[in-house]
Design a protein around this motif. Sequence first.
Motif, short mmCIF file in Angstrom:
data_model
loop_
_atom_site.label_atom_id
_atom_site.label_comp_id
_atom_site.label_asym_id
_atom_site.label_seq_id
_atom_site.Cartn_x
_atom_site.Cartn_y
_atom_site.Cartn_z
N ILE A 204 0.84 -1.19 0.00
CA ILE A 204 0.00 0.00 0.00
C ILE A 204 0.88 1.25 0.00
CG2 ILE A 204 -1.75 1.32 1.26
CD1 ILE A 204 -2.84 -1.27 2.34
N GLU A 205 0.64 2.10 -0.97
CA GLU A 205 1.37 3.37 -1.04
C GLU A 205 0.64 4.41 -0.18
OE1 GLU A 205 4.20 4.07 -2.55
OE2 GLU A 205 4.48 2.04 -3.37
N PHE A 206 1.38 5.09 0.65
CA PHE A 206 0.79 6.13 1.50
C PHE A 206 1.15 7.49 0.93
CE2 PHE A 206 0.24 2.57 4.18
CZ PHE A 206 -0.76 2.90 5.08
N ASN A 207 0.14 8.13 0.33
CA ASN A 207 0.33 9.45 -0.25
C ASN A 207 0.26 10.50 0.85
OD1 ASN A 207 0.34 11.83 -1.66
ND2 ASN A 207 -1.43 11.36 -2.93
N LEU A 208 1.39 11.08 1.18
CA LEU A 208 1.44 12.02 2.29
C LEU A 208 0.84 13.38 1.93
CD1 LEU A 208 4.96 11.14 3.73
CD2 LEU A 208 2.71 10.27 4.41
N ASN A 209 0.37 13.52 0.68
CA ASN A 209 -0.35 14.73 0.28
C ASN A 209 -1.86 14.56 0.37
OD1 ASN A 209 1.97 16.27 -0.41
ND2 ASN A 209 2.16 15.11 -2.32
N SER A 210 -2.31 13.37 0.84
CA SER A 210 -3.74 13.14 1.02
C SER A 210 -4.28 14.05 2.13
CB SER A 210 -4.01 11.68 1.40
OG SER A 210 -3.63 10.82 0.36
N SER A 211 -5.58 14.31 2.10
CA SER A 211 -6.18 15.14 3.15
C SER A 211 -7.60 14.66 3.45
CB SER A 211 -6.20 16.61 2.74
OG SER A 211 -7.02 16.78 1.59
N ALA A 212 -8.03 14.90 4.67
CA ALA A 212 -9.38 14.51 5.09
C ALA A 212 -9.89 15.47 6.14
CB ALA A 212 -9.35 13.08 5.64
N ASP A 213 -11.18 15.73 6.10
CA ASP A 213 -11.87 16.55 7.11
C ASP A 213 -12.20 15.63 8.28
OD1 ASP A 213 -13.75 17.79 8.70
OD2 ASP A 213 -14.83 18.71 7.04
N ILE A 214 -11.54 15.82 9.40
CA ILE A 214 -11.64 14.85 10.50
C ILE A 214 -13.05 14.77 11.08
CG2 ILE A 214 -10.90 16.45 12.35
CD1 ILE A 214 -9.21 13.95 13.37
N LEU A 215 -13.75 15.88 11.21
CA LEU A 215 -15.11 15.84 11.75
C LEU A 215 -16.05 15.13 10.79
CD1 LEU A 215 -17.23 16.56 13.86
CD2 LEU A 215 -17.44 18.82 12.78
N ASN A 216 -15.92 15.43 9.52
CA ASN A 216 -16.76 14.81 8.50
C ASN A 216 -16.59 13.30 8.47
OD1 ASN A 216 -18.71 15.52 6.60
ND2 ASN A 216 -17.27 15.30 4.92
N GLU A 217 -15.33 12.83 8.51
CA GLU A 217 -15.06 11.40 8.47
C GLU A 217 -15.53 10.71 9.74
OE1 GLU A 217 -14.33 10.29 5.69
OE2 GLU A 217 -13.77 12.21 4.79
N PHE A 218 -15.45 11.40 10.87
CA PHE A 218 -15.95 10.83 12.12
C PHE A 218 -17.47 10.63 12.04
CE2 PHE A 218 -18.24 11.74 16.07
CZ PHE A 218 -17.85 10.65 16.83
N LEU A 219 -18.18 11.64 11.55
CA LEU A 219 -19.64 11.55 11.48
C LEU A 219 -20.09 10.43 10.53
CD1 LEU A 219 -20.54 15.35 11.45
CD2 LEU A 219 -20.82 13.73 13.35
N LYS A 220 -19.38 10.26 9.43
CA LYS A 220 -19.68 9.16 8.51
C LYS A 220 -19.48 7.81 9.20
CE LYS A 220 -18.25 11.51 4.22
NZ LYS A 220 -17.21 11.51 3.17
N THR A 221 -18.37 7.70 9.92
CA THR A 221 -18.05 6.44 10.60
C THR A 221 -19.04 6.16 11.72
OG1 THR A 221 -15.72 6.93 10.16
CG2 THR A 221 -16.20 5.14 11.68
N LYS A 222 -19.41 7.19 12.46
CA LYS A 222 -20.38 7.04 13.56
C LYS A 222 -21.70 6.46 13.03
CE LYS A 222 -22.73 9.89 17.05
NZ LYS A 222 -23.96 10.36 16.40
N GLU A 223 -22.11 6.93 11.86
CA GLU A 223 -23.36 6.44 11.25
C GLU A 223 -23.25 4.94 10.94
OE1 GLU A 223 -25.99 7.43 7.27
OE2 GLU A 223 -24.67 8.98 8.08
N LYS A 224 -22.09 4.51 10.43
CA LYS A 224 -21.88 3.09 10.14
C LYS A 224 -21.90 2.25 11.42
CE LYS A 224 -18.94 3.88 6.08
NZ LYS A 224 -17.55 3.73 5.55
#
Length: 363
Positions: A204-224
């Motif tokens: 797996i290549e880890f692109n260190l230029n990736s970005s994510a909105d931490i609150l948004n991703e948490f809310l998506k995960t919480k729903e799952k």
Amino acid sequence: MNKNKILLVDDELNLRETISELLIYQNYSVKSACNGQEALDLLEYWTPDLIICDIMMPVMDGYTLHGIIKDIHSLNSIPFIFLTAKKEHNLMRKCLLDGADDFISKPFKIKELTSIIESKIERFSKIKNTYTNLYPGRKKVFLHEINTPLNGILGPIELLMENPKELDKKEISAFYESIKISGERLNRTMQNIILYQNLKNNFIEFNLNSSADILNEFLKTKEKILKIYEGQEKRISFEIDKATIKINSEHLQYIFFELIDNALKFSSNNKVIIVSGEQFNNEYYELVIRDFGIGFSEQELNKIGAAQQFNREEREQQGLGLGLFLSKIIIKKSNGVFTIVSKENEGTSIKIFLPLCDTPILD
């Protein structure tokens, strides 16, 4: 074609650089460490095809490092070659008796070094091809985690096929829901195994230029998660400041899911888990996931690794025991920091530091 990977451990900077340059010139991928502890830190998220290690080093010597690696199931088949000085002859003999694959005496000839490396890597390659080590834990656990959801799928399907006219809509709906739950459990099991293999083999290549909105991703995960823990929304208390983090969004969701699921799973239904996040400084965001469940003993904390489960039968534990381990690897490969503090019967606090993106999120 993937290059064979070598970990070189030696406290002599000049020797380390010389050997590294030689191996890189011969088309090997090389990482180096100046002592055993630094090597262990690397091995937490990077798996080599061969380890070359000095014996006498500060902080942690090669003999101690080899002993630790022998007890790590996912690493103990990697060929381990010692670099030795003549005065270390007795210690070298002890290392071989304890399972080291070979030794190279200093000073050594380049041809001798490359010949030993080639033969050991070839042998390790054959081992990997004949024994894939798909899951590093107990076979009984693996079979249980495959067979249980399979039975949960095949059983209801058989009933639906045999009695289509005798079942009412409510019963049919219940069977479909059971099939869905079992399918999701089996899918999660297989995805974790695939992820473990890919991380272990550095696919797996880890692109260190990736970005994510931490609150948004948490809310998506919480729903799952709440689809699994239906009606338990009040058990997840959170206060997460908005920020853009340097991490792949799928990886961030995986970390949230596995760590929050563990916190809920190992806490009683009346216990709340707390998820908090805020900017720590100009470079890092601090995320904390805290539960008040069964916790780990000090001895258990020191043994956390791939497929490591404690008192599985007594705790009626599900899963393969990979989630915490894989989350830790992903965090480290994303240039983050992972720490865990726990006390038996009092709970666990996991603290994560993830690098911030330069451009903040605006409300």
